[in-house]
Design a protein around this motif. Structure first.
Motif, PDB file in Angstrom:
ATOM      1  N   LYS A  12      -3.154  -7.451   2.102  1.00 39.64           N
ATOM      2  CA  LYS A  12      -2.044  -7.858   2.620  1.00 39.64           C
ATOM      3  C   LYS A  12      -0.718  -6.885   2.242  1.00 39.64           C
ATOM      4  O   LYS A  12       0.016  -6.102   3.005  1.00 39.64           O
ATOM      5  CB  LYS A  12      -1.555  -9.230   1.981  1.00 39.64           C
ATOM      6  N   MET A  13      -0.692  -6.417   1.017  1.00 37.99           N
ATOM      7  CA  MET A  13       0.096  -5.524   0.561  1.00 37.99           C
ATOM      8  C   MET A  13      -0.087  -3.966   0.861  1.00 37.99           C
ATOM      9  O   MET A  13       0.627  -3.213   1.185  1.00 37.99           O
ATOM     10  CB  MET A  13       0.250  -5.483  -1.294  1.00 37.99           C
ATOM     11  N   ARG A  16       0.974  -3.412   4.274  1.00 42.34           N
ATOM     12  CA  ARG A  16       2.517  -3.199   4.360  1.00 42.34           C
ATOM     13  C   ARG A  16       2.606  -1.780   3.857  1.00 42.34           C
ATOM     14  O   ARG A  16       3.478  -1.059   4.360  1.00 42.34           O
ATOM     15  CB  ARG A  16       3.122  -4.156   3.270  1.00 42.34           C
ATOM     16  N   HIS A 113       8.119  -1.864  -8.624  1.00 36.30           N
ATOM     17  CA  HIS A 113       8.099  -3.121  -7.961  1.00 36.30           C
ATOM     18  C   HIS A 113       9.244  -3.399  -7.180  1.00 36.30           C
ATOM     19  O   HIS A 113      10.460  -2.947  -7.597  1.00 36.30           O
ATOM     20  CB  HIS A 113       8.009  -3.976  -9.226  1.00 36.30           C
ATOM     21  N   HIS A 116      12.951  -7.257  -3.431  1.00 38.17           N
ATOM     22  CA  HIS A 116      12.961  -7.787  -2.325  1.00 38.17           C
ATOM     23  C   HIS A 116      14.484  -7.748  -1.883  1.00 38.17           C
ATOM     24  O   HIS A 116      15.515  -7.730  -2.646  1.00 38.17           O
ATOM     25  CB  HIS A 116      12.664  -9.411  -2.583  1.00 38.17           C
ATOM     26  N   ASP A 131      13.736 -10.732   7.522  1.00 38.16           N
ATOM     27  CA  ASP A 131      12.837 -10.034   6.594  1.00 38.16           C
ATOM     28  C   ASP A 131      13.024 -10.359   5.311  1.00 38.16           C
ATOM     29  O   ASP A 131      13.723  -9.722   4.286  1.00 38.16           O
ATOM     30  CB  ASP A 131      13.135  -8.578   6.718  1.00 38.16           C
ATOM     31  N   TYR A 132      12.508 -11.612   4.761  1.00 39.04           N
ATOM     32  CA  TYR A 132      12.825 -11.981   3.418  1.00 39.04           C
ATOM     33  C   TYR A 132      12.285 -11.345   2.209  1.00 39.04           C
ATOM     34  O   TYR A 132      12.457 -11.209   1.359  1.00 39.04           O
ATOM     35  CB  TYR A 132      12.605 -13.484   3.423  1.00 39.04           C
ATOM     36  N   PHE A 133      10.838 -10.861   2.500  1.00 39.47           N
ATOM     37  CA  PHE A 133      10.319  -9.996   1.779  1.00 39.47           C
ATOM     38  C   PHE A 133      10.734  -8.799   1.463  1.00 39.47           C
ATOM     39  O   PHE A 133      10.704  -8.096   0.356  1.00 39.47           O
ATOM     40  CB  PHE A 133       8.712 -10.159   2.103  1.00 39.47           C
ATOM     41  N   GLN A 140      16.248  -3.133   0.281  1.00 39.39           N
ATOM     42  CA  GLN A 140      15.961  -3.725  -0.829  1.00 39.39           C
ATOM     43  C   GLN A 140      16.192  -2.731  -2.104  1.00 39.39           C
ATOM     44  O   GLN A 140      16.327  -1.462  -1.709  1.00 39.39           O
ATOM     45  CB  GLN A 140      14.804  -4.162  -0.812  1.00 39.39           C
ATOM     46  N   TYR A 165       8.255   1.448   0.001  1.00 41.31           N
ATOM     47  CA  TYR A 165       9.055  -0.093   0.010  1.00 41.31           C
ATOM     48  C   TYR A 165      10.293   0.010   0.600  1.00 41.31           C
ATOM     49  O   TYR A 165      11.122  -0.791   0.791  1.00 41.31           O
ATOM     50  CB  TYR A 165       9.639  -0.271  -1.717  1.00 41.31           C
ATOM     51  N   GLU A 188       9.712 -15.047 -12.261  1.00 37.27           N
ATOM     52  CA  GLU A 188       8.362 -15.950 -11.811  1.00 37.27           C
ATOM     53  C   GLU A 188       8.548 -17.344 -13.039  1.00 37.27           C
ATOM     54  O   GLU A 188       8.654 -18.365 -12.369  1.00 37.27           O
ATOM     55  CB  GLU A 188       7.044 -15.319 -11.997  1.00 37.27           C
TER      56      GLU A 188
END
Length: 278
Positions: A12-13, A16, A113, A116, A131-133, A140, A165, A188
Motif C-alpha cells: 500500500k505504501m 504511493r 515520516h 499528514h 486527501d486526508y492521508f 503536508q 511524500y 498514536e
C-alpha cells in the motif's frame, strides 16, 4: 542521476511512493517479492518490478516501504550487498530506535515520516480537500532524521523524501529518538487513542438517546473551534468560563496522575517501539 531501489514497491505504501517518484529526477527500480504486489504495482502505475540483486547492485539509496516488524529482518538479509555509502531510507523511527537494524558503519540510515495534511489548511481543490492521508494532492509537512552517515547525505535523502511524500511544505529535522516521541508516543499512544475515545463517546451519546448524526456533527464542529483555540489558530480565541470549569472537573476523572510520564518517559517510548517491532 541518483539511483533508488524501492523495496516493497507493491504494498500500500510502496505504491504511493512509486506513484510520486514517477517522472522525478530519480532512476527508480522497484522490488516486490509477492506476485500479488507485483500485479498491484503494474495495475495501478504501469510499472514493472526487477530482481532484488539488480536493484541493489547500483543503488545510491534504498527505500524500505515494508512493515516495521520486518525492517530489521529484511535489511539484515541484504545489507552485505550494499555498496559503501549507500543510504537506507526508512519510513518510521520504530526499527532504528528499537535497535533492530544491522550494524554497518559505512552506510547511511535515514528516517522520513509524513505529518499528514494539517487539520487547519488552505486547500480548496476537491481532491486536495479529501486527501486526508497526504501524498496525493494535499500539501503536508514531514519529519526527517539522520540516524547515521555523513552530513551531506541528509539533503540527498531529504530531497528524495520530499519527492515521495509530495507536495511537501515544511521539512523538520529531528533525531531518531525525537521521532519516536512523535510516533508512536504523541501521534498514536495519545492522538490515536484520543481519536478512538472521541468516537466511543459519540457512540455513547447515541446510546443515551441523542440521534447519532446530531452527536457527530456537534462534536466534530466543537472540536474545530476547541482545537483552534487550544493551538492558537483562532485569533483572540478563549474558552468560556463554563468550558474551563467542565475541563477542571473532568480532567481528574478521565486522566490518572502522571499519565504523561507513562507515555513520554524514555523507557516507555523505547518499550513501545520494541513492541511494534516484535
Amino acid at each position: 542521476m541518483t539511483k533508488v531501489a524501492l523495496m516493497g514497491a507493491g504494498g500500500k505504501m510502496g505504491v504511493r511512493l512509486a506513484t510520486n517518484l514517477m517522472g522525478s529526477e530519480y532512476d527508480v527500480q522497484h522490488v516486490e517479492v509477492s506476485p500479488e504486489g507485483q500485479q498491484r504495482l503494474k495495475d495501478e502505475t504501469g510499472l514493472e518490478c526487477v530482481g532484488q540483486g539488480q536493484a541493489l547492485s547500483n543503488a545510491d539509496a534504498v527505500i524500505l516501504a515494508v512493515p516495521d516488524r520486518l525492517i530489521g529482518k529484511i535489511l539484515t538479509s541484504f545489507v552485505d550487498e550494499l555498496r559503501p555509502g549507500t543510504a537506507v531510507i526508512m519510513l518510521d523511527a520504530a526499527a532504528p530506535h528499537a535497535g533492530t537494524l544491522p550494524k554497518r558503519d559505512d552506510i547511511t540510515y535515514f528516517v522520513a515520516h509524513p505529518c499528514h495534511p494539517p487539520l487547519f489548511n488552505d486547500e480548496t481543490a476537491p481532491d486536495a480537500k479529501k486527501d486526508y492521508f497526504g501524498g496525493i494532492a494535499a500539501k503536508q509537512h514531514i519529519i526527517c532524521a539522520l540516524g547515521q552517515g555523513p552530513e551531506e547525505h541528509y539533503k540527498m535523502c531529504e530531497d528524495i523524501a520530499r519527492t515521495f511524500y509530495g507536495p511537501v511544505m515544511r521539512s523538520h529535522r529531528c533525531t531518531v529518538e525525537q521521532m519516536a516521541i512523535l510516533e508512536p508516543a504523541l501521534s498514536e499512544s495519545i492522538g490515536a487513542t484520543f481519536a478512538k475515545v472521541l468516537k466511543d463517546a459519540t457512540d455513547e451519546a447515541a446510546k443515551r438517546g441523542v440521534p447519532y448524526q446530531a452527536a457527530e456533527d456537534f462534536l466534530l464542529g466543537h472540536l474545530t473551534i476547541l482545537l483552534a483555540v487550544a493551538f492558537g489558530v483562532q485569533p483572540g480565541g478563549k474558552l468560556s468560563d463554563g468550558c474551563m470549569l467542565a475541563i477542571e472537573e473532568a480532567e481528574p476523572v478521565i486522566f490518572k496522575d502522571g499519565w504523561m510520564d507513562d507515555i513520554f518517559a524514555p523507557e516507555a517510548v523505547k518499550a513501545s517501539v520494541e513492541s511494534i517491532c516484535k
